[in-house]
Design an enzyme around this catalytic site. Structure first.
Site, PDB file in Angstrom:
ATOM      1  N   GLU A   1     -48.561  68.811 -37.826  1.00  0.00           N
ATOM      2  CA  GLU A   1     -47.912  68.405 -36.487  1.00  0.00           C
ATOM      3  C   GLU A   1     -46.840  67.828 -36.498  1.00  0.00           C
ATOM      4  O   GLU A   1     -46.433  66.797 -35.879  1.00  0.00           O
ATOM      5  CB  GLU A   1     -49.201  67.384 -35.749  1.00  0.00           C
ATOM      6  CG  GLU A   1     -49.610  66.386 -36.721  1.00  0.00           C
ATOM      7  CD  GLU A   1     -50.770  65.554 -36.094  1.00  0.00           C
ATOM      8  OE1 GLU A   1     -51.081  65.924 -34.793  1.00  0.00           O
ATOM      9  OE2 GLU A   1     -51.584  64.862 -36.709  1.00  0.00           O
TER      10      GLU A   1
ATOM     11  N   ARG B   1     -62.342  62.396 -37.310  1.00  0.00           N
ATOM     12  CA  ARG B   1     -60.762  62.148 -37.553  1.00  0.00           C
ATOM     13  C   ARG B   1     -60.695  61.113 -37.926  1.00  0.00           C
ATOM     14  O   ARG B   1     -60.674  59.918 -37.309  1.00  0.00           O
ATOM     15  CB  ARG B   1     -59.854  62.767 -36.161  1.00  0.00           C
ATOM     16  CG  ARG B   1     -58.750  62.663 -36.706  1.00  0.00           C
ATOM     17  CD  ARG B   1     -57.589  63.465 -35.837  1.00  0.00           C
ATOM     18  NE  ARG B   1     -57.810  62.756 -34.544  1.00  0.00           N
ATOM     19  CZ  ARG B   1     -56.532  63.259 -33.640  1.00  0.00           C
ATOM     20  NH1 ARG B   1     -55.758  64.194 -33.716  1.00  0.00           N
ATOM     21  NH2 ARG B   1     -56.696  62.750 -32.480  1.00  0.00           N
TER      22      ARG B   1
ATOM     23  N   ASP C   1     -69.719  57.991 -46.848  1.00  0.00           N
ATOM     24  CA  ASP C   1     -71.042  57.529 -47.231  1.00  0.00           C
ATOM     25  C   ASP C   1     -71.855  57.236 -45.916  1.00  0.00           C
ATOM     26  O   ASP C   1     -73.064  57.120 -46.057  1.00  0.00           O
ATOM     27  CB  ASP C   1     -70.726  56.341 -47.918  1.00  0.00           C
ATOM     28  CG  ASP C   1     -70.215  56.331 -49.443  1.00  0.00           C
ATOM     29  OD1 ASP C   1     -70.629  57.488 -49.981  1.00  0.00           O
ATOM     30  OD2 ASP C   1     -69.760  55.242 -49.946  1.00  0.00           O
TER      31      ASP C   1
ATOM     32  N   ASP D   1     -48.102  65.905 -31.081  1.00  0.00           N
ATOM     33  CA  ASP D   1     -47.269  65.310 -32.129  1.00  0.00           C
ATOM     34  C   ASP D   1     -46.368  66.439 -32.564  1.00  0.00           C
ATOM     35  O   ASP D   1     -45.029  65.913 -32.855  1.00  0.00           O
ATOM     36  CB  ASP D   1     -48.084  64.764 -33.345  1.00  0.00           C
ATOM     37  CG  ASP D   1     -48.749  63.401 -33.003  1.00  0.00           C
ATOM     38  OD1 ASP D   1     -48.008  62.522 -32.600  1.00  0.00           O
ATOM     39  OD2 ASP D   1     -49.821  63.386 -33.205  1.00  0.00           O
TER      40      ASP D   1
ATOM     41  N   HIS E   1     -57.030  58.364 -32.261  1.00  0.00           N
ATOM     42  CA  HIS E   1     -56.423  57.618 -31.022  1.00  0.00           C
ATOM     43  C   HIS E   1     -57.708  57.258 -29.964  1.00  0.00           C
ATOM     44  O   HIS E   1     -57.224  57.389 -28.869  1.00  0.00           O
ATOM     45  CB  HIS E   1     -55.890  58.842 -30.280  1.00  0.00           C
ATOM     46  CG  HIS E   1     -54.510  59.338 -30.835  1.00  0.00           C
ATOM     47  ND1 HIS E   1     -53.293  58.473 -30.903  1.00  0.00           N
ATOM     48  CD2 HIS E   1     -54.137  60.248 -31.536  1.00  0.00           C
ATOM     49  CE1 HIS E   1     -52.433  58.954 -31.598  1.00  0.00           C
ATOM     50  NE2 HIS E   1     -52.649  60.161 -31.762  1.00  0.00           N
TER      51      HIS E   1
END
Ligand code: 3PY
Ligand code: MG
Length: 263
Positions: free
Chosen positions: A160, A81, A95, A186, A48
């Site tokens: 969620e 996230r 990586d 959510d 977000h």
């Protein structure tokens, strides 16, 4: 040399409670400030927030600087996230040196198991092998990286939605999932209470999920930048509580100052 020890994973395995800051400004300067504030971890949010691989890299670098730690403070752990839990996206974050993840919108044990595999090298998983050219292995200075990286991954999956709640017992049984993180925004939307995560039915659902996570012995996590919520969840024993976000702190402080001097 092995992969760096994941302090966050270790702390959670030792049953410690941790607090953290959500980084949504998408800015390495802000990450550097948060790194020295005294949190156990910071989440670089690619779901977000206006982040991409390069801005995430810059924030990982900012969080890993030791000069910005307060005296006697344990270095802050970096968590990413991703926008969605896809193998090729996780591979890129791995990586560039991320060892800990909070993956949104997980609704089944199969999806959770796929995320475990995405974050582990064979034979435990299917992470692609390119570490010799990657920051994760300190550009091959960690000669044992390939054989030690799997053990240092910390994976939270986000529950969620109603489907996620229904699958929670199965998700908790997946080996390699370190913890389950509840997303109140959510979850409240999917339960029919969009914008009202404090609706009694939502709070009851969250409490039930936290009880189930605690019984499983895995780590629990929740987003709670409202201090009253954060105190409640910490008192309940939640082990990974997002008690702040950079934008929230900035808007609150700036609006208070503006309003004080405008009067
Ligand atoms: C939610 O509340 O939905 C979250 O994902 C917290 O970041
Ligand atoms: Mg969410």
């Amino acid at each position: 040399m092995p992969a760096p020890v994941n302090r966050l994973k270790q702390a959670l395995a030792d049953g410690k409670q941790t607090i953290g800051c959500w980084l949504v400004l998408g800015d390495s300067y802000a990450a550097e400030i948060a790194a020295s504030a005294g949190f156990d971890w910071c989440v670089i949010d690619n779901e977000h927030a206006p982040n991409d691989l390069r801005s995430t890299l810059a924030q990982l670098q900012a969080l890993s600087q030791t000069h910005n730690q307060a005296p006697n403070q344990t270095p802050v752990s970096a968590v990413v996230r991703p926008p969605i839990g896809k193998t090729h996206i996780l591979k890129q974050f791995l990586d560039i040196g991320c060892q800990s993840f909070v993956v949104p919108m997980v609704e089944s044990a199969a999806q959770a198991a796929e995320l475990v595999r995405a974050t582990r090298y064979p034979p435990d998983g299917m992470r692609g092998v390119g570490a010799s050219t990657a920051r994760a292995s300190n550009f091959n200075a960690h000669a044992d990286y390939l054989h030690t990286a799997n053990d240092q991954i910390c994976l939270f999956v986000q529950v969620e939605s109603r489907a996620g709640l229904a699958a929670l017992p199965d998700i908790l049984a997946v080996d390699g999932v370190d913890g389950v993180f509840i997303g109140p925004s959510d979850l409240s939307a999917d339960l029919g209470y969009l914008g009202n995560p404090h609706a009694p039915a939502v709070v009851t659902a969250i409490d039930g999920a936290l009880d189930a996570i605690a019984e499983s012995g895995k780590a629990s996590g929740i987003f709670a930048v409202d201090p009253v919520d954060a105190e409640r969840y910490l008192a309940r024993g939640v082990s990974f509580v997002a008690v702040a976000s950079d934008i929230n702190s900035m808007t609150t402080a700036l609006r208070q100052t503006a309003s004080r001097f405008r009067q």
